[in-house]
Write a protein that holds these residues in place. Structure first.
Motif, PDB file in Angstrom:
ATOM      1  N   ALA A  45    -143.014 -40.367  -7.811  1.00  0.00           N
ATOM      2  CA  ALA A  45    -143.306 -38.950  -8.080  1.00  0.00           C
ATOM      3  C   ALA A  45    -143.114 -38.099  -6.830  1.00  0.00           C
ATOM      4  O   ALA A  45    -143.994 -37.345  -6.416  1.00  0.00           O
ATOM      5  CB  ALA A  45    -144.715 -38.789  -8.643  1.00  0.00           C
ATOM      6  N   GLU A  46    -141.937 -38.248  -6.210  1.00  0.00           N
ATOM      7  CA  GLU A  46    -141.568 -37.470  -5.023  1.00  0.00           C
ATOM      8  C   GLU A  46    -140.478 -36.476  -5.420  1.00  0.00           C
ATOM      9  O   GLU A  46    -139.280 -36.770  -5.320  1.00  0.00           O
ATOM     10  CB  GLU A  46    -141.051 -38.399  -3.919  1.00  0.00           C
ATOM     11  CG  GLU A  46    -142.107 -39.274  -3.290  1.00  0.00           C
ATOM     12  CD  GLU A  46    -142.835 -38.542  -2.180  1.00  0.00           C
ATOM     13  OE1 GLU A  46    -142.566 -37.350  -1.978  1.00  0.00           O
ATOM     14  OE2 GLU A  46    -143.677 -39.167  -1.526  1.00  0.00           O
ATOM     15  N   PRO A  47    -140.833 -35.287  -5.932  1.00  0.00           N
ATOM     16  CA  PRO A  47    -139.815 -34.398  -6.517  1.00  0.00           C
ATOM     17  C   PRO A  47    -138.742 -33.933  -5.537  1.00  0.00           C
ATOM     18  O   PRO A  47    -137.572 -33.852  -5.907  1.00  0.00           O
ATOM     19  CB  PRO A  47    -140.644 -33.216  -7.040  1.00  0.00           C
ATOM     20  CG  PRO A  47    -141.933 -33.273  -6.281  1.00  0.00           C
ATOM     21  CD  PRO A  47    -142.191 -34.717  -6.034  1.00  0.00           C
ATOM     22  N   ARG A  48    -139.122 -33.620  -4.293  1.00  0.00           N
ATOM     23  CA  ARG A  48    -138.097 -33.135  -3.360  1.00  0.00           C
ATOM     24  C   ARG A  48    -137.112 -34.232  -2.997  1.00  0.00           C
ATOM     25  O   ARG A  48    -135.899 -34.026  -2.974  1.00  0.00           O
ATOM     26  CB  ARG A  48    -138.752 -32.565  -2.097  1.00  0.00           C
ATOM     27  CG  ARG A  48    -139.344 -31.189  -2.298  1.00  0.00           C
ATOM     28  CD  ARG A  48    -139.732 -30.549  -0.999  1.00  0.00           C
ATOM     29  NE  ARG A  48    -140.659 -31.362  -0.230  1.00  0.00           N
ATOM     30  CZ  ARG A  48    -141.395 -30.903   0.769  1.00  0.00           C
ATOM     31  NH1 ARG A  48    -141.293 -29.643   1.136  1.00  0.00           N
ATOM     32  NH2 ARG A  48    -142.227 -31.700   1.430  1.00  0.00           N
ATOM     33  N   LEU A  49    -137.649 -35.411  -2.688  1.00  0.00           N
ATOM     34  CA  LEU A  49    -136.756 -36.506  -2.342  1.00  0.00           C
ATOM     35  C   LEU A  49    -135.950 -36.963  -3.557  1.00  0.00           C
ATOM     36  O   LEU A  49    -134.793 -37.377  -3.419  1.00  0.00           O
ATOM     37  CB  LEU A  49    -137.563 -37.664  -1.755  1.00  0.00           C
ATOM     38  CG  LEU A  49    -138.104 -37.411  -0.341  1.00  0.00           C
ATOM     39  CD1 LEU A  49    -139.081 -38.497   0.076  1.00  0.00           C
ATOM     40  CD2 LEU A  49    -136.964 -37.321   0.664  1.00  0.00           C
ATOM     41  N   LEU A  50    -136.548 -36.880  -4.737  1.00  0.00           N
ATOM     42  CA  LEU A  50    -135.794 -37.189  -5.950  1.00  0.00           C
ATOM     43  C   LEU A  50    -134.649 -36.204  -6.130  1.00  0.00           C
ATOM     44  O   LEU A  50    -133.513 -36.593  -6.439  1.00  0.00           O
ATOM     45  CB  LEU A  50    -136.724 -37.150  -7.162  1.00  0.00           C
ATOM     46  CG  LEU A  50    -136.043 -37.328  -8.527  1.00  0.00           C
ATOM     47  CD1 LEU A  50    -135.283 -38.647  -8.592  1.00  0.00           C
ATOM     48  CD2 LEU A  50    -137.082 -37.246  -9.657  1.00  0.00           C
ATOM     49  N   ALA A  51    -134.923 -34.911  -5.922  1.00  0.00           N
ATOM     50  CA  ALA A  51    -133.863 -33.903  -6.034  1.00  0.00           C
ATOM     51  C   ALA A  51    -132.743 -34.183  -5.049  1.00  0.00           C
ATOM     52  O   ALA A  51    -131.552 -34.093  -5.384  1.00  0.00           O
ATOM     53  CB  ALA A  51    -134.442 -32.514  -5.790  1.00  0.00           C
ATOM     54  N   TYR A  52    -133.120 -34.528  -3.837  1.00  0.00           N
ATOM     55  CA  TYR A  52    -132.110 -34.798  -2.805  1.00  0.00           C
ATOM     56  C   TYR A  52    -131.284 -36.030  -3.161  1.00  0.00           C
ATOM     57  O   TYR A  52    -130.055 -36.031  -3.048  1.00  0.00           O
ATOM     58  CB  TYR A  52    -132.820 -34.987  -1.467  1.00  0.00           C
ATOM     59  CG  TYR A  52    -131.905 -34.938  -0.269  1.00  0.00           C
ATOM     60  CD1 TYR A  52    -130.951 -33.941  -0.133  1.00  0.00           C
ATOM     61  CD2 TYR A  52    -132.017 -35.885   0.740  1.00  0.00           C
ATOM     62  CE1 TYR A  52    -130.128 -33.884   0.977  1.00  0.00           C
ATOM     63  CE2 TYR A  52    -131.193 -35.840   1.856  1.00  0.00           C
ATOM     64  CZ  TYR A  52    -130.257 -34.843   1.968  1.00  0.00           C
ATOM     65  OH  TYR A  52    -129.433 -34.795   3.066  1.00  0.00           O
ATOM     66  N   ALA A  53    -131.964 -37.096  -3.602  1.00  0.00           N
ATOM     67  CA  ALA A  53    -131.241 -38.317  -3.966  1.00  0.00           C
ATOM     68  C   ALA A  53    -130.308 -38.071  -5.137  1.00  0.00           C
ATOM     69  O   ALA A  53    -129.177 -38.592  -5.185  1.00  0.00           O
ATOM     70  CB  ALA A  53    -132.243 -39.421  -4.287  1.00  0.00           C
ATOM     71  N   LEU A  54    -130.743 -37.283  -6.127  1.00  0.00           N
ATOM     72  CA  LEU A  54    -129.879 -36.947  -7.258  1.00  0.00           C
ATOM     73  C   LEU A  54    -128.660 -36.148  -6.798  1.00  0.00           C
ATOM     74  O   LEU A  54    -127.530 -36.390  -7.253  1.00  0.00           O
ATOM     75  CB  LEU A  54    -130.668 -36.135  -8.290  1.00  0.00           C
ATOM     76  CG  LEU A  54    -131.682 -36.923  -9.136  1.00  0.00           C
ATOM     77  CD1 LEU A  54    -132.628 -35.956  -9.847  1.00  0.00           C
ATOM     78  CD2 LEU A  54    -130.947 -37.800 -10.160  1.00  0.00           C
ATOM     79  N   ALA A  55    -128.891 -35.189  -5.902  1.00  0.00           N
ATOM     80  CA  ALA A  55    -127.784 -34.345  -5.442  1.00  0.00           C
ATOM     81  C   ALA A  55    -126.722 -35.171  -4.731  1.00  0.00           C
ATOM     82  O   ALA A  55    -125.524 -35.035  -5.008  1.00  0.00           O
ATOM     83  CB  ALA A  55    -128.312 -33.252  -4.517  1.00  0.00           C
ATOM     84  N   VAL A  56    -127.135 -36.039  -3.812  1.00  0.00           N
ATOM     85  CA  VAL A  56    -126.135 -36.824  -3.086  1.00  0.00           C
ATOM     86  C   VAL A  56    -125.479 -37.847  -4.012  1.00  0.00           C
ATOM     87  O   VAL A  56    -124.306 -38.210  -3.823  1.00  0.00           O
ATOM     88  CB  VAL A  56    -126.749 -37.498  -1.843  1.00  0.00           C
ATOM     89  CG1 VAL A  56    -127.141 -36.450  -0.812  1.00  0.00           C
ATOM     90  CG2 VAL A  56    -127.930 -38.375  -2.189  1.00  0.00           C
TER      91      VAL A  56
END
Length: 927
Positions: free
Chosen positions: A701-712
């Motif tokens: 449940a780490e939304p910012r890091l999840l967003a970053y991982a999805l983007a890359v």
């Protein structure tokens, strides 16, 4: 405002100090407390016609700012300068040229000096040279060249006039001047003076490791062949060559100087009495110089700290007079005979520890009616006719009509010497409190001001108050070296206190300069500032500016090696504290990525890289896999953007081998880092790591890091037409999460990736929307690195639509930012990109040169073009090759490959980088 009846008359002084006189009225020094306004007046006053193009003026005063950012500062500085000068026409901007007092009759002492020099009037020119140019601006780069030029002219004049003592006052190692002084002694028959000076020269040469010229040996032989003269017939030294000359302006002592001069006019023995550190020596020097200037009387200065016993005083005075005598018993008689019928001001400094030698002074006064004696001491001599002037600390409250108290003015002078950007107006309350805390004692003020190497003025006030509460400064009867806060000063390595010695040893675990919080991290006690200040004051620790402008503290390598040998029982604890600090600091920087401009946290890590490597090596060596993994996990984006990929791959692989025992959040970040390291070589390997990171960040449940991982993850599908829709869905989720997290920096990074996916797929309208939104966000964040990324990517779209002039403009703007930020890798990619617009504008030959230069720069940097850039590059190269032909293209590409990256930037941007931009450094990718 000035009288309307005629032009104002302005005299500007720059030699020996800065002052402005308008129609005979000096402008108060308090009017020049605004640094930018004062610097503006000084810079313009130095220039022919007192005018400069605006761009050149900005380069001199604010070299680290672009013109559009410096313009508001220039306008504000000009407004303040006009206010200080008392005229709305004080500083004028017309047609891009800034002028100083264009309507006034202005005399600048530098111009007057140079005119007299040109006229051949050497003695007049020497008299006009009141001192080196702007001594309060030694750290300003705009003053260096003029200061050294004028100083060289002055020295040449002194040499031509044979004023060798004056030359040596400025150039103590000038061998020609030393020989000139020796020759003058020989010609006057002063054998004792010559031998004494020769001994000083040879000692000086030994100290600096220099080999004396043969001419010096010849002079020695000539001196030794001279007949010895009787002490009573020795000629005494003329002028004030032996008097100490303060290196800075004396503050708040005008009334004292006048009072002491009056006492000397009424009597022959004056004692300056006061506590240690109050400024007795400086006052005595000021008085003696005035006596020499205003009367025909000669002077001799004697520093009595050179002897330890009262019986040695007479012999020391004899030697300082240049007289050769036998043992100290005979010296008393020789001294009396030497001074008989002489007219001399004898300055005896630091008399308190040899006060039993007061009878020597009494004998001189009795036998020599023309001799006056000025003594500095903490105890009276108690001789008949002794007049005492008590030297008090500087006033801590402002006198009527004065803007600042004398103590505050001294603090300001000291602070500006330590930090040229110090602004008294911003810290006036704190400075006043500090000066009051030390009772206006000048030495204490100087040391407190020196703390600005470590602390801001408000923080210095807070921490200094705690130390003063112990009553340390009240011990005024201690030796001079203890007359200030003991914890802020130490006189030598051997005399370091226990706390300073412990901190000295602990700081040796750091490999380079570190910020204050790093110093505090390895210090087990509550306050590191006190012992750190002592180490800085004694040059055992060096203060420099860190990446963010905050002070950083480090040691020379030899000093660090010595420190590491001390207190070995504490070293392990210090190394552990250093490693923990590094890991915590990297975690903090990792979080700052979502709020700070990219170049800021990148520069922070770069500044700490030596410590990061040392901490990681320590953790690995101690078998602390968790700590080593934390450090590695925080560096993925840094390695990708700045290089060091081989190192990064080794660290992450070693850490992932221990995944079973690590915190899942650290493992997820390690996969994120591993993906960055794989991406330049293999998109699918990067995707494997990033998809694992996505799954783990979802579970955590780490939304910012999840967003970053999805983007890359989405960028790994660039160029895969059959996966375009999937890539957009993944990027959509990343963008939604980034917006929900209210992290504009993260949103901009996701938008940049979105633009790349859509651009390569041929959807330029979608790409433009993503790039322009990202550019607006990065501009608001003042994130110049990502501004350059978006400008470069927008130039691709301009090239696609045939607007080659716009594409070139955007690329040039991106390149200027790359050069300003010092990002070589970004610059290499963008130079390659510029080939397209140049080819489109019909400059295919230049395009071929740029292709060759960029290829070579990327090869040297060990980097590759990003997958999204490869199709664009191949398209441009094909077009240029077709336009020029194979042979011509290869020839021009080879020409470009022979150019350095800096040379090609000069070629396309029209000149070398300014001094503020400096050499480009490795790093900063744009993905």
């Amino acid at each position: 405002m000035h009288w309307l009846g005629g032009p104002m008359h302005v005299d500007i002084t720059l030699l020996g100090g800065f002052s402005v006189v308008v129609d005979g009225r000096p402008i108060d020094a308090a009017a020049w407390t605004r640094r930018d306004a004062t610097a503006l007046v000084k810079v313009l006053a130095l220039r022919p016609g007192r005018r400069l193009p605006r761009e050149r003026l900005v380069d001199l005063l604010w070299p680290d700012l672009l013109l559009d950012r410096a313009a508001p500062r220039l306008h504000k500085a000009a407004h303040r300068a006009r206010t200080s000068l008392g005229t709305g026409r004080g500083v004028v901007l017309v047609d891009g040229v800034v002028s100083l007092l264009p309507d006034a009759e202005v005399t600048v002492d530098v111009e007057r000096f140079e005119r007299v020099v040109a006229a051949g009037s050497a003695e007049d020119a020497i008299a006009l040279y009141a001192g080196d140019l702007l001594p309060d601006d030694l750290y300003e780069t705009w003053s260096h060249a003029d200061r050294e030029r004028l100083r060289a002219v002055h020295l040449d004049l002194l040499r031509g006039a044979g004023r060798w003592e004056d030359v040596l006052a400025s150039e103590p190692l000038d061998e020609e001047a030393h020989i000139g002084v020796l020759r003058s002694h020989v010609e006057a028959g002063r054998r004792g003076h010559a031998l004494r000076h020769l001994d000083q020269v040879e000692q000086l040469w030994r100290e600096v490791g220099a080999v004396p010229d043969e001419a010096l040996g010849a002079v020695r032989a000539e001196i030794e062949a001279m007949p010895a003269a009787e002490g009573s017939r020795q000629a005494l030294p003329r002028g004030a060559a032996r008097l100490p000359r303060p290196s800075t302006r004396t503050v708040g002592r005008d009334a004292d100087v006048a009072a002491v001069l009056d006492l000397l006019a009424r009597g022959r023995l004056v004692t300056l009495l006061g506590v240690g550190g109050v400024g007795k020596t400086r006052l005595a020097a000021e008085v003696a110089h005035r006596v020499v200037q205003e009367t025909a009387q000669r002077s001799c200065y004697v520093d009595l700290t050179k002897v330890s016993e009262p019986g040695q005083v007479a012999g020391l005075v004899v030697r300082e007079l240049g007289i050769r005598a036998g043992d100290d018993q005979d010296a008393v008689q020789v001294l009396a005979e030497a001074l008989h019928r002489q007219s001399l001001l004898l300055v005896l400094d630091n008399f308190e520890h040899v006060v039993a030698a007061a009878d020597v002074v009494a004998g001189v006064l009795e036998r020599s009616a023309g001799v006056r004696v000025l003594v500095t001491s903490r105890a009276r001599l108690r001789l008949g006719g002794e007049q005492v002037h008590e030297v008090r600390p500087l006033a801590v409250t402002a006198a009527a009509g004065a803007d600042h108290a004398d103590a505050v003015a001294l603090f300001d002078q000291v602070a500006r010497a330590v930090d040229p950007d110090f602004d008294l107006a911003q810290h006036l309350e704190a400075v006043g409190a500090i000066c009051a805390s030390v009772d206006g004692l000048p030495l204490a003020i100087e040391i407190a001001g020196g703390h600005l190497r470590t602390l801001s003025a408000p923080l210095l006030r807070e921490r200094l108050a705690d130390r003063l509460a112990s009553g340390v400064v009240a011990a005024r009867d201690l030796p001079d070296r203890h007359q200030t806060i003991p914890s802020t000063i130490d006189w030598s390595l051997q005399l370091l206190g226990d706390r300073e010695r412990r901190l000295f040893a602990r700081l040796s675990v750091f490999r380079g300069p570190v910020p204050l919080d790093a110093v505090e991290a390895v210090w087990p006690e509550s306050d590191a500032v006190d012992p750190l200040s002592v180490l800085v004051d004694h040059s055992l620790v060096r203060r420099s500016a860190g990446a963010t402008g905050e002070p950083a503290f480090g040691m020379l390598s030899l000093v660090r090696e010595h420190a590491a040998t001390l207190l070995p029982e504490e070293r392990a604890a210090a190394e552990a504290a250093r490693a923990t600090y590094v890991a915590d600091h990297l975690d903090d920087l990792y979080e700052r990525r979502w709020t700070d401009a990219a170049d800021r946290w990148l520069d922070d890590i770069t500044g700490l890289l030596q410590e990061v490597r040392a901490a990681h090596a320590w953790a690995v060596g101690r078998g602390d896999a968790a700590l080593a993994a934390r450090i590695a996990a925080a560096l993925g984006a840094y390695w990708f953007l700045e290089g060091h990929q081989v190192e990064g791959q080794r660290w992450t692989q070693e850490a992932l081998a221990e995944a079973a025992i690590l915190d899942p959040a650290v493992v997820a970040r390690l996969h994120l880092a591993s993906g960055f390291l794989a991406f330049p070589h293999s998109q699918w390997r990067a995707r494997e790591h990033w998809e694992l990171a996505v799954a783990m960040f979802r579970a955590l449940a780490e939304p910012r890091l999840l967003a970053y991982a999805l983007a890359v993850t989405s960028v790994t599908y660039v160029g895969a037409a059959d996966r375009y829709a999937h890539a957009i869905r993944v990027n959509d989720e990343a963008l939604r999460l980034a917006r929900e997290a209210a992290s504009p920096s993260l949103v901009a990074q996701v938008l940049n990736i979105r633009g790349e996916i859509t651009r390569v797929a041929g959807h330029d309208d979608l790409a433009r929307a993503a790039y322009e939104e990202g550019l607006a966000i990065s501009t608001d964040l003042d994130d110049e690195m990502y501004v350059s990324v978006f400008l470069a990517n927008l130039s691709y779209l301009a090239d696609h639509r045939g607007d080659y002039a716009e594409a070139r403009r955007l690329t040039h703007a991106a390149l200027r930012l790359c050069r300003t930020l010092g990002r070589r890798l970004m610059a290499a990619w963008t130079v390659s990109q510029l080939a397209g617009p140049e080819h489109g504008l019909g400059h295919s030959e230049l395009g071929a040169v740029l292709v060759g230069a960029a290829d070579e720069a990327l090869r040297v940097l060990g980097a590759r073009r990003h997958p999204g850039d490869v199709p664009e590059h191949e398209r441009v190269v094909t077009g240029i090759r077709t336009a020029l032909g194979e042979d011509r293209f290869d020839e021009l590409r080879a020409d470009g490959a022979r150019m350095s990256l800096d040379e090609v930037l000069d070629l396309v941007l029209g000149g070398p980088a300014s001094g503020a931009e400096g050499p480009l450094r490795t790093g900063t990718s744009r993905a």
